[in-house]
Write an enzyme that holds these catalytic residues in place. Structure first.
Site, PDB file in Angstrom:
ATOM      1  N   LEU A  49       0.819  -1.229   0.000  1.00  0.00           N
ATOM      2  CA  LEU A  49       0.000   0.000   0.000  1.00  0.00           C
ATOM      3  C   LEU A  49       0.842   1.263   0.000  1.00  0.00           C
ATOM      4  CD1 LEU A  49      -2.934  -0.737   2.494  1.00  0.00           C
ATOM      5  CD2 LEU A  49      -3.079  -0.407   0.016  1.00  0.00           C
ATOM      6  N   ARG A  50       2.152   1.148   0.254  1.00  0.00           N
ATOM      7  CA  ARG A  50       3.009   2.336   0.400  1.00  0.00           C
ATOM      8  C   ARG A  50       2.509   3.192   1.575  1.00  0.00           C
ATOM      9  NH1 ARG A  50       5.988  -0.929  -2.473  1.00  0.00           N
ATOM     10  NH2 ARG A  50       5.753  -0.797  -4.688  1.00  0.00           N
ATOM     11  N   ASN A 106       7.345  -3.235   3.656  1.00  0.00           N
ATOM     12  CA  ASN A 106       8.586  -2.712   3.043  1.00  0.00           C
ATOM     13  C   ASN A 106       8.479  -1.218   2.718  1.00  0.00           C
ATOM     14  OD1 ASN A 106       6.801  -3.342   0.897  1.00  0.00           O
ATOM     15  ND2 ASN A 106       8.479  -3.625  -0.544  1.00  0.00           N
ATOM     16  N   LYS A 109       7.404 -10.814   7.852  1.00  0.00           N
ATOM     17  CA  LYS A 109       7.867 -10.975   6.472  1.00  0.00           C
ATOM     18  C   LYS A 109       9.373 -11.089   6.401  1.00  0.00           C
ATOM     19  CE  LYS A 109       7.644 -11.025   1.988  1.00  0.00           C
ATOM     20  NZ  LYS A 109       7.082 -10.140   0.994  1.00  0.00           N
ATOM     21  N   HIS A 151       3.895 -15.103  -3.460  1.00  0.00           N
ATOM     22  CA  HIS A 151       3.907 -14.877  -4.918  1.00  0.00           C
ATOM     23  C   HIS A 151       4.781 -15.902  -5.645  1.00  0.00           C
ATOM     24  CE1 HIS A 151       7.478 -12.687  -3.664  1.00  0.00           C
ATOM     25  NE2 HIS A 151       6.824 -11.622  -3.296  1.00  0.00           N
ATOM     26  N   LEU A 188       8.991  -8.635  -9.340  1.00  0.00           N
ATOM     27  CA  LEU A 188       9.828  -9.662  -8.715  1.00  0.00           C
ATOM     28  C   LEU A 188       8.962 -10.532  -7.807  1.00  0.00           C
ATOM     29  CD1 LEU A 188      13.030  -7.624  -7.852  1.00  0.00           C
ATOM     30  CD2 LEU A 188      12.835  -9.501  -9.503  1.00  0.00           C
ATOM     31  N   ASP A 207      -0.006  -9.057  -4.700  1.00  0.00           N
ATOM     32  CA  ASP A 207       1.305  -8.407  -4.796  1.00  0.00           C
ATOM     33  C   ASP A 207       1.190  -7.121  -5.610  1.00  0.00           C
ATOM     34  OD1 ASP A 207       3.969  -7.975  -4.230  1.00  0.00           O
ATOM     35  OD2 ASP A 207       4.703  -9.234  -5.857  1.00  0.00           O
ATOM     36  N   HIS A 235       4.088   1.758  -8.297  1.00  0.00           N
ATOM     37  CA  HIS A 235       5.209   2.686  -8.508  1.00  0.00           C
ATOM     38  C   HIS A 235       4.723   3.723  -9.518  1.00  0.00           C
ATOM     39  CE1 HIS A 235       8.355   0.179  -6.612  1.00  0.00           C
ATOM     40  NE2 HIS A 235       7.734  -0.861  -7.153  1.00  0.00           N
ATOM     41  N   ALA A 280      10.548  -2.717  -9.909  1.00  0.00           N
ATOM     42  CA  ALA A 280       9.785  -3.960 -10.022  1.00  0.00           C
ATOM     43  C   ALA A 280       8.442  -3.797  -9.339  1.00  0.00           C
ATOM     44  CB  ALA A 280      10.557  -5.097  -9.361  1.00  0.00           C
TER      45      ALA A 280
END
Ligand code: NCD
Ligand code: ZN
Length: 359
Positions: free
Chosen positions: A26-27, A51, A109, A184, A229, A257, A261, A273
């Site tokens: 989700l950023r 991340n 994760k 994934h 990725l 996933d 971006h 990616a």
């Protein structure tokens, strides 16, 4: 799950239990605010990847991130973000136990350091995480793995298969009760490995890995919007993933996933990616399941298996997918930028009916 058929026998609508997305990026900030509504319109819950920059490594950070997500939801959304922690060499086992107890943390994760976007803080040596894995085994919290080795000597298309031998198998031998989601998956090897393993290991599969093989990245020129990725693989792997997704095994479930971006960083000399699939995720999965003649298996994959694996109640309420031809937008607004959804400009045959039922 119910179907509605036309006079010719073609299915025209499909009613499913509200589904969940078990792997989502989700950023944060404005970027998150511009994508979270798309997921909330499709899914009841999502496992939110940690991340960020910097990564979500503590329970306090996860709770604060959760609040930011909830605050950014469009009015009237019914969506529950399920939070994860980013495993580092210094993750505190006590935090895992606390997070599991009050359900503030749904999973941890594992990104091998350097494997993908914002993974520089990832684990350098799994032996440093022994006490964390013991704590996770004891409380049943799933470990989500980005299953690729980072060894630059290993061919980029082989990194998932090599991860199984070098990392996953030894990890499962050392921690046999650790519950794992192989995230994934993209190869026949991964699908076979999970299918042959016990109850404690599941796998998510993206819509793009069900729909495309690696030719999509090179179709008439280099196509950065198909670059993610783990990278798309050859056709025989795609076929193995479809077989796993439609096969009814409860350890395979939906994880988009979706990894947004901005277009300018995808259409770049060093393209980021990630495929952005949140706005049309279910339509993409329905396309893949229909091609496999398995629309009747979509509910299990999208709404039942993941909830069962995560030991959460299945959702109540339903969504309806209608047979309706429409064109995926070429671009969408994204935090003052634009973003290109996967398959932008292409036609799809299924469309989610909005709003979802209120049950
Ligand atoms: C993800 C991202 O951009 O955060 N990218 C991707 O290609 N899937 C990271 C990841 O899940 O590997
Ligand atoms: Zn991801």
């Amino acid at each position: 799950m119910t179907d509605t058929a036309s006079a010719h026998g073609t299915m025209t609508a499909l009613t499913l239990r509200r589904p969940d997305d078990w792997h989502l990026h989700l950023r944060d900030g404005e970027a998150m605010a511009s994508v979270v509504g798309a997921t909330a319109a499709q899914f009841a819950r999502a496992i939110v990847m940690p991340n960020l920059k910097p990564p979500v490594t503590t329970v306090a950070q996860a709770l604060a991130y959760r609040q930011r997500i909830l605050a950014a939801l469009p009015a009237g959304s019914r969506f529950e973000p399920l939070m994860t922690l980013y495993l580092t060499d210094t993750t505190d086992p006590a935090a895992i136990v606390d997070g599991a107890r009050d359900r503030t943390v749904s999973a941890v994760k594992l990104y091998p350091a350097g494997a993908t976007t914002n993974s520089d803080a990832g684990v350098t040596d799994l032996r440093r995480c022994t006490r964390v894995f013991e704590a996770m085994q004891a409380c049943g919290m799933p470990l989500l793995v980005h299953g690729e080795v980072t060894d630059p000597e290993v061919d980029v298309f082989d990194r998932e298969a090599v991860f199984i031998d070098r990392v996953l198998e030894p990890l499962r031998r050392d921690f046999p009760a650790l519950r794992i989601v192989f995230e994934h998956i993209t190869t026949r090897e991964a699908a076979q490995y999970v299918a042959a393993a016990g109850d404690g290991i599941g796998a998510t599969i993206t819509a793009h890995h069900l729909l495309y093989n690696r030719n999509a990245i090179f179709r008439g020129g280099l196509r950065p919007h198909w670059y993610c990725l783990p990278v798309l693989k050859r056709e025989s792997h795609r076929e193995a993933l479809v077989a796993a997704a439609v096969g009814g095994d409860p350890r395979f479930f939906l994880g988009t996933d979706s990894a947004p971006h901005p277009a300018r960083l995808k259409e770049h000399a060093a393209a980021c990616a990630g495929c952005y699939t949140a706005p049309h995720a279910l339509e993409l999965y329905a396309t893949a399941f229909e091609r496999a003649g398995a629309l009747d298996r979509l509910q299990g994959f999208a709404a039942d298996h993941g909830a069962d694996f995560y030991r959460l109640p299945r959702n109540t309420g339903t969504i309806v997918l209608e047979r309706h031809r429409w064109t995926v937008p070429d671009a969408l607004p994204f935090a003052g930028d634009s973003i290109v959804p996967l398959a932008g400009g292409e036609t799809l045959e299924w469309r989610l009916r909005l709003p979802t039922s209120t049950a």
